[in-house]
Design a protein around this motif. Structure first.
Motif, mmCIF file in Angstrom:
data_model
loop_
_atom_site.group_PDB
_atom_site.id
_atom_site.type_symbol
_atom_site.label_atom_id
_atom_site.label_comp_id
_atom_site.label_asym_id
_atom_site.label_seq_id
_atom_site.Cartn_x
_atom_site.Cartn_y
_atom_site.Cartn_z
ATOM 1 N N LEU A 128 -23.047 1.612 31.992
ATOM 2 C CA LEU A 128 -21.969 2.061 31.123
ATOM 3 C C LEU A 128 -21.964 1.282 29.817
ATOM 4 N N SER A 129 -21.415 1.915 28.774
ATOM 5 C CA SER A 129 -21.167 1.253 27.501
ATOM 6 C C SER A 129 -19.708 0.834 27.441
ATOM 7 N N ILE A 130 -19.448 -0.184 26.651
ATOM 8 C CA ILE A 130 -18.054 -0.610 26.521
ATOM 9 C C ILE A 130 -17.219 0.498 25.886
ATOM 10 N N ARG A 131 -17.857 1.383 25.108
ATOM 11 C CA ARG A 131 -17.120 2.497 24.505
ATOM 12 C C ARG A 131 -16.749 3.559 25.536
ATOM 13 N N ASP A 132 -17.471 3.581 26.640
ATOM 14 C CA ASP A 132 -17.149 4.531 27.697
ATOM 15 C C ASP A 132 -15.867 4.156 28.433
ATOM 16 N N LEU A 133 -15.429 2.928 28.259
ATOM 17 C CA LEU A 133 -14.273 2.427 29.006
ATOM 18 C C LEU A 133 -13.041 2.283 28.127
ATOM 19 N N ARG A 134 -13.007 2.943 26.991
ATOM 20 C CA ARG A 134 -11.837 2.877 26.129
ATOM 21 C C ARG A 134 -11.693 4.187 25.380
ATOM 22 N N GLU A 135 -10.499 4.311 24.728
ATOM 23 C CA GLU A 135 -10.292 5.482 23.890
ATOM 24 C C GLU A 135 -11.217 5.435 22.676
ATOM 25 N N GLU A 136 -11.407 6.572 22.080
ATOM 26 C CA GLU A 136 -12.170 6.622 20.848
ATOM 27 C C GLU A 136 -11.320 6.042 19.724
ATOM 28 N N TYR A 137 -11.839 5.020 19.044
ATOM 29 C CA TYR A 137 -11.085 4.315 18.012
ATOM 30 C C TYR A 137 -11.123 5.100 16.703
ATOM 31 N N TYR A 138 -9.954 5.173 16.050
ATOM 32 C CA TYR A 138 -9.876 5.840 14.753
ATOM 33 C C TYR A 138 -8.709 5.278 13.967
ATOM 34 N N VAL A 139 -8.721 5.524 12.661
ATOM 35 C CA VAL A 139 -7.596 5.185 11.785
ATOM 36 C C VAL A 139 -7.301 6.410 10.941
ATOM 37 N N THR A 140 -6.043 6.509 10.466
ATOM 38 C CA THR A 140 -5.593 7.686 9.727
ATOM 39 C C THR A 140 -4.967 7.252 8.415
ATOM 40 N N ILE A 141 -5.212 8.011 7.369
ATOM 41 C CA ILE A 141 -4.584 7.782 6.071
ATOM 42 C C ILE A 141 -3.956 9.088 5.612
ATOM 43 N N GLU A 142 -2.707 9.014 5.157
ATOM 44 C CA GLU A 142 -1.951 10.182 4.735
ATOM 45 C C GLU A 142 -1.289 9.897 3.396
ATOM 46 N N GLY A 143 -0.830 10.976 2.764
ATOM 47 C CA GLY A 143 -0.057 10.829 1.538
ATOM 48 C C GLY A 143 -0.862 11.097 0.297
ATOM 49 N N ALA A 144 -0.591 10.335 -0.772
ATOM 50 C CA ALA A 144 -1.099 10.619 -2.108
ATOM 51 C C ALA A 144 -2.490 10.046 -2.326
ATOM 52 N N VAL A 145 -3.447 10.446 -1.491
ATOM 53 C CA VAL A 145 -4.859 10.131 -1.704
ATOM 54 C C VAL A 145 -5.607 11.448 -1.837
ATOM 55 N N ASN A 146 -6.822 11.391 -2.348
ATOM 56 C CA ASN A 146 -7.545 12.621 -2.655
ATOM 57 C C ASN A 146 -8.049 13.342 -1.411
ATOM 58 N N HIS A 147 -8.358 12.585 -0.366
ATOM 59 C CA HIS A 147 -8.876 13.211 0.850
ATOM 60 C C HIS A 147 -8.213 12.594 2.076
ATOM 61 N N PRO A 148 -6.980 12.969 2.391
ATOM 62 C CA PRO A 148 -6.345 12.446 3.604
ATOM 63 C C PRO A 148 -7.162 12.864 4.837
ATOM 64 N N ASP A 149 -7.348 11.937 5.755
ATOM 65 C CA ASP A 149 -8.229 12.256 6.880
ATOM 66 C C ASP A 149 -8.024 11.244 7.992
ATOM 67 N N THR A 150 -8.588 11.568 9.148
ATOM 68 C CA THR A 150 -8.690 10.640 10.265
ATOM 69 C C THR A 150 -10.163 10.304 10.434
ATOM 70 N N ILE A 151 -10.515 9.057 10.363
ATOM 71 C CA ILE A 151 -11.911 8.652 10.390
ATOM 72 C C ILE A 151 -12.134 7.649 11.511
ATOM 73 N N GLU A 152 -13.405 7.466 11.850
ATOM 74 C CA GLU A 152 -13.770 6.541 12.920
ATOM 75 C C GLU A 152 -13.462 5.105 12.503
#
Length: 796
Positions: A491-515
C-alpha cells in the motif's frame, strides 16, 4: 453416340461449304467488272453476303459440285478462303450472344461460340449455414475463379490439332505469302495449288513441321532452313471446341463443350465441382481412351498452389469423381475448422496440416476424439506425441480445446513498488524480498507497516497473509516463501487517507479546487488561480481551516479562521486579528481561501433608450440612485412626436407596466423606478391602431377614433360570440398596463381605450362536467324510483 456426333458435324460442314460456294456462283456475274483491281469477295457488303448465304442454305448441291462451279467461274482458292471467313464472322454475330464472345486483340485468337456456360444457380449455390463445411467446397463457388484458358499464351507445342482449328501462315524474307487454313472434318488443311495436308491428331509442333515441308516442296525453296533468307511463322488463330464428360459424384454431371485449350479445372468448374456430400476432392480421374492418364488431388492446388494436375483436356476425355473414402471433422482451436478428406496412409498430423495447424491458444497436450463403432460412439484421447503415428478413420470427430486462463508459474506484485506487474516463479525469485528487489524496490510513499499476500488455497479459495513489510526488508523477521498465483500488494500512504486538496474562491481570475502540495503558501495558491481580479480587496483575505486536534470537550467554534493583508505583488504586508501569524504561514489540506471584493468596485452598467428621444443609445448608470427620469434628461428629452402613453420599460426582456407621463410630471412618483443593468426604455410614436382579440366574431385591428368607446370597438369586431365572457373583458395599454371591466350589481363600467391598445375578450371555460340529456333522464328516473320506494315504506 460418337459416330452420330461426327456424322451430324460432317453434315453441318457440308452445308457450310454449300453456302460459301453458292454465294460465289451467284455473285460471279455481278462482280466481273472489278476482278482486275480488287477481289470479288471484298466488294460484297455484309448484307449481300448474308442474303446469298440464306439462298445457299436452300441449295442441294454437294461440296464438290459447288467447288467445281466456282473454279469454272475463275475464282481462286484465296477467294474461297476469304468468303469462308466472312460467312463465319457473320454467322457468329447472328447466333452468338455478346457475352459469349472472347477474342484476344493481340493474337486474334477467338474462343468457339458454342462453349458450355455455368448456370447462375450453380454459381450462387453458397452454403450460408453455420454447420461445418467440407474443405475445398468453396473453390468452385467463386464466380471469379472459372479456370478459363488464357488466349494470350503461346500455343503449347504439345497442343493436338483437330478439325475446326484455324492455322495462320506468314511467309517472309526472299519469298512472301500468307495463308489462313482451317482444318477440315477429314483432318486436312488445303494450301492453294498444293495437295491437302493431313494434320489432325498431330501436335502443333508436328503439324508445323509437316506444313513447312509441304510448302518447301511446293515452291518455297529453302523455307525454314538456315541461310535461305525465307522464314515461316505458323500460329494457331481460332481454336476449336471439344466435348468432355464428367461423371460420378459431381454437382452437375454431363457432357460439356469447352475450348480445346481448356483444362481439367475448367471442366470441373463448369460442372460445379465435386459434390461436397459424397464426392472426393482427392481422387478425380482423367480418363482418355479408357485409360486413366491423371489422378487429380485438389488439396495440392488449394494448399500449395500446385497446378501440375490441371492438365489440358482432349476431345472425348472423361473426368470421373470418385466417392470419398473417409471424412474426418476438426473443430475447436485450429486455423481452418472443416471436414477433411483423408486418404489411406495419412496420419492425424497430416490432417492437422490441412487445417493450418493449431491455433495460438490451442491445448496441444491432448486432443479429444469421438469415433463411431459398430454399435455406438466412444471417446479417445490423443496425446501430442501420437500425432505422427495416429491414423484417422472415417467419421472421426476431433476437438482441439483451449488452454486454461491460468499461469503455471506466475506471481504478482502491485502497489507502491517501482515496477509492479507479473513475474515468473523461478530459482532466484521465490520469496517476498526477492520479488520486491526484482521490481526495483519500494517507492518512497510505500506504507511499510503492513503488506498482504493473497494466496490461492488448494480448494481454490483465497486467503490473506499480512505481515510487517518494514521488518521483513530490514531482516528483523524471516523472509516469506512464495507459491504459484501469489499476489503481493504494497500500500501507499496515499491509499490510507483522503485525497488532499485546497480551494480558493472569490475575486481571483480562476477560482478552483486544486491538489494540495506541501509547503504551499497563500500567495502560491493565488498565483495558481491566475492572480487577483481588478476588484479584489487584497487587504482582506481569509483562510478557513478544519479543526483536526481531538479535545476532551465540545468546542463552540467549528473552524479556525486566519486573516491576511497581501499586496498585489503577493507579499504579506500585515496580519489582522492574530499577531502570532508569521509571513511563513503555510496552507494545510482542505483549507479554503477567500479573496473578498472591494465594496465600492463594480463593473460598468448601462441602460438602452431609443425611439422618440433626442439622443438614443446606451447610457451608463453612474449612480445607485439614478432613475428613469434622469436617463431621459441625459438623452436630451423627448421629441415632439413622442407618444408618452405608449412608452415601454423592459427589464430582462419583460415589459414592466409603467406610466411615463406621471414620471415626467412628478419625479418623486413611485413610477420613477431605479435603473438596473440592461434595462431598456422605448418611446414610440403615436399609434393609430386598436386591436380586438378573443371572444368576438371577427378578431381584427381597427383604426383609433376619439369618440369611440369600448363597446364601439367590440361592434367593429362583429360583437361578442356566444361563449364570450363579457364581464371579464379588459384592455392592455401599450405601456404594459391593463384595465378590466368593473361590475356592480347590474351596472358595469368599461375601461377606456387609447391609441395602440389591445381589447381582449376572454372565452368562457369549457364545461366538461356538464351532464348529457341521457344522463339527466337516468338520474331523474333513479330519483323517482327511490321516492316511490320511500313512500311505500312510510305507508306501511
Amino acid at each position: 453416340m460418337r459416330t452420330k456426333d461426327k456424322l451430324s458435324h460432317f453434315i453441318h460442314r457440308i452445308r457450310s461449304y454449300q453456302a460459301i460456294f453458292l454465294l460465289i456462283i451467284l455473285t460471279g456475274s455481278y462482280q466481273a467488272s472489278a476482278q482486275a483491281t480488287r477481289s470479288r469477295v471484298d466488294q460484297l457488303s455484309d448484307e449481300e453476303v448474308q442474303n446469298f448465304y440464306q439462298r445457299a442454305q436452300a441449295s442441294g448441291l454437294s461440296e464438290a459440285q459447288i467447288e467445281q462451279a466456282a473454279m469454272s467461274q475463275g475464282y481462286t482458292l484465296d477467294d474461297i478462303a476469304k468468303m469462308r471467313k466472312r460467312i463465319a464472322t457473320i454467322r457468329s454475330q447472328i447466333t452468338r450472344p455478346s457475352s459469349q464472345t472472347s477474342t484476344d486483340k493481340q493474337t486474334g485468337r477467338t474462343l468457339p461460340y458454342d462453349l458450355s456456360r455455368r448456370t447462375d444457380s450453380t454459381t450462387m449455390r453458397r452454403d450460408t449455414s453455420k454447420k461445418l463445411r467440407v474443405f475445398g467446397a468453396s473453390l468452385f463457388e467463386n464466380a471469379n475463379l472459372s479456370f478459363e484458358p488464357n488466349l494470350r499464351i503461346a500455343t503449347p507445342r504439345n497442343y493436338v490439332v483437330g478439325p475446326d482449328d484455324e492455322i495462320k501462315i506468314d511467309i517472309s524474307g526472299a519469298s512472301t505469302g500468307g495463308f489462313e487454313l482451317k482444318v477440315s472434318p477429314d483432318g486436312t488443311v488445303k494450301i492453294p495449288d498444293l495437295a491437302p495436308i493431313f494434320v489432325s491428331g498431330l501436335t502443333f509442333e508436328q503439324a508445323e513441321q509437316r506444313i513447312i515441308d509441304r510448302l518447301r516442296k511446293g515452291g518455297y525453296q529453302g523455307l525454314g532452313t538456315a541461310g535461305s533468307g525465307t522464314t515461316a511463322n505458323i500460329t494457331l488463330t481460332n481454336i476449336r471446341s471439344i466435348r468432355v464428360t464428367l461423371v460420378g459424384e459431381v454437382v452437375r454431371p454431363g457432357t460439356y463443350t469447352i475450348s480445346s485449350l481448356g483444362s481439367a479445372f475448367n471442366a470441373l468448374y463448369l460442372a460445379g465441382g465435386p459434390n461436397p456430400e459424397t464426392g472426393s476432392f482427392r481422387k478425380i480421374n482423367v480418363i482418355r481412351g479408357n485409360r486413366v492418364v491423371r489422378t487429380i488431388d485438389l488439396y495440392d492446388y488449394i494448399l500449395r498452389a500446385d497446378q501440375r494436375d490441371n492438365i489440358q483436356l482432349r476431345d472425348q476425355d472423361v473426368i470421373r469423381v470418385a466417392d470419398y473414402e473417409a471424412h474426418v471433422e476438426l473443430t475447436g482451436q485450429i486455423r481452418r475448422p472443416a471436414i477433411f478428406e483423408v486418404l489411406p496412409g495419412e496420419t492425424l498430423k497430416t490432417v492437422l496440416g490441412f487445417a493450418g495447424g493449431f491455433a495460438d491458444d490451442a491445448y496441444r497436450a491432448a486432443i479429444t476424439l469421438r469415433r463411431n463403432t459398430s454399435r455406438e460412439r466412444r471417446i479417445l484421447t490423443i496425446t501430442e506425441e501420437q500425432l505422427g503415428t495416429f491414423v484417422p478413420q472415417g467419421g472421426d470427430k476431433y476437438e482441439i480445446g483451449k488452454i486454461l486462463e491460468r499461469y503455471e508459474n506466475r506471481i504478482q506484485v502491485a502497489g507502491a513498488v517501482m515496477r509492479p506487474g507479473d513475474y515468473s516463479l523461478e530459482p532466484g525469485l521465490e520469496t517476498v524480498r526477492q520479488l520486491i528487489n526484482r521490481a526495483d524496490g519500494l517507492r518512497k510513499d510505500a506504507f511499510t507497516n503492513r503488506a498482504s499476500i493473497i494466496r490461492e488455497r488448494p480448494d481454490m479459495d483465497k486467503e490473506n497473509l499480512s505481515f510487517d513489510l518494514g521488518k521483513l526488508m530490514r531482516g528483523e523477521i524471516a523472509d516469506i516463501p512464495l507459491i504459484r498465483q501469489d499476489s503481493l500488494t504494497v500500500l501507499s500512504i496515499r491509499d490510507l487517507r483522503e485525497e488532499y486538496y485546497v480551494t480558493i474562491e472569490g475575486a481571483v481570475n480562476h477560482p478552483d479546487t486544486i491538489e494540495f502540495v506541501t509547503n504551499m503558501s497563500v500567495a502560491d495558491l493565488i498565483a495558481q488561480a491566475g492572480g487577483f481580479q481588478e476588484g479584489a480587496k487584497p487587504n482582506l483575505i481569509e483562510v478557513a481551516r478544519r479543526i483536526r486536534q481531538d479535545s476532551s470537550g465540545m468546542r463552540a467554534t467549528k473552524l479556525e479562521i486566519y486573516r491576511f493583508a497581501i499586496n498585489r505583488n503577493l507579499q504579506i504586508t500585515s496580519m489582522k486579528s492574530d499577531s502570532s501569524i508569521s509571513a511563513e504561514f503555510r496552507l494545510q489540506p482542505f483549507d479554503i481561501v477567500y479573496v473578498r471584493t472591494s465594496p465600492n468596485y463594480t463593473t460598468q452598467q448601462q441602460v438602452y433608450i431609443y425611439g422618440e428621444v433626442m439622443q438614443p443609445g446606451n447610457y451608463s448608470i453612474f449612480s445607485r440612485e439614478e432613475r428613469i427620469s434622469d436617463v431621459i434628461k441625459r438623452a436630451g428629452g423627448l421629441k415632439p412626436q413622442a407618444y408618452i402613453l405608449g412608452a415601454q420599460f423592459k427589464r430582462k426582456g419583460e415589459i414592466i407596466a409603467n406610466d411615463l407621463s406621471e414620471v415626467l410630471t412628478n419625479s418623486g412618483s413611485e413610477e420613477n423606478l431605479l435603473l438596473r443593468d440592461q434595462d431598456t426604455l422605448y418611446i414610440p410614436q403615436r399609434s393609430e391602431i386598436v386591436s380586438v382579440q378573443g371572444g368576438v366574431l371577427n378578431p381584427s385591428s381597427v383604426s383609433y377614433k376619439v369618440d369611440y368607446k369600448f363597446d364601439d370597438y367590440i361592434s367593429e369586431a362583429g360583437g361578442f360570440t356566444d361563449n364570450a365572457r363579457k364581464s371579464k373583458a379588459y384592455v392592455v395599454y401599450p405601456n404594459g398596463r391593463k384595465d378590466r371591466t368593473h361590475q356592480f350589481l347590474f351596472f358595469s363600467s368599461r375601461p377606456k381605450v387609447y391609441p395602440g391598445s389591445t381589447v381582449i375578450v376572454p372565452f368562457k371555460p369549457l364545461d366538461n362536467n356538464k351532464l348529457s340529456a341521457a344522463e339527466r333522464i337516468g338520474i331523474l328516473s333513479l330519483l323517482t324510483t327511490v321516492s316511490i320506494a320511500l313512500v311505500n315504506i312510510l305507508l306501511r
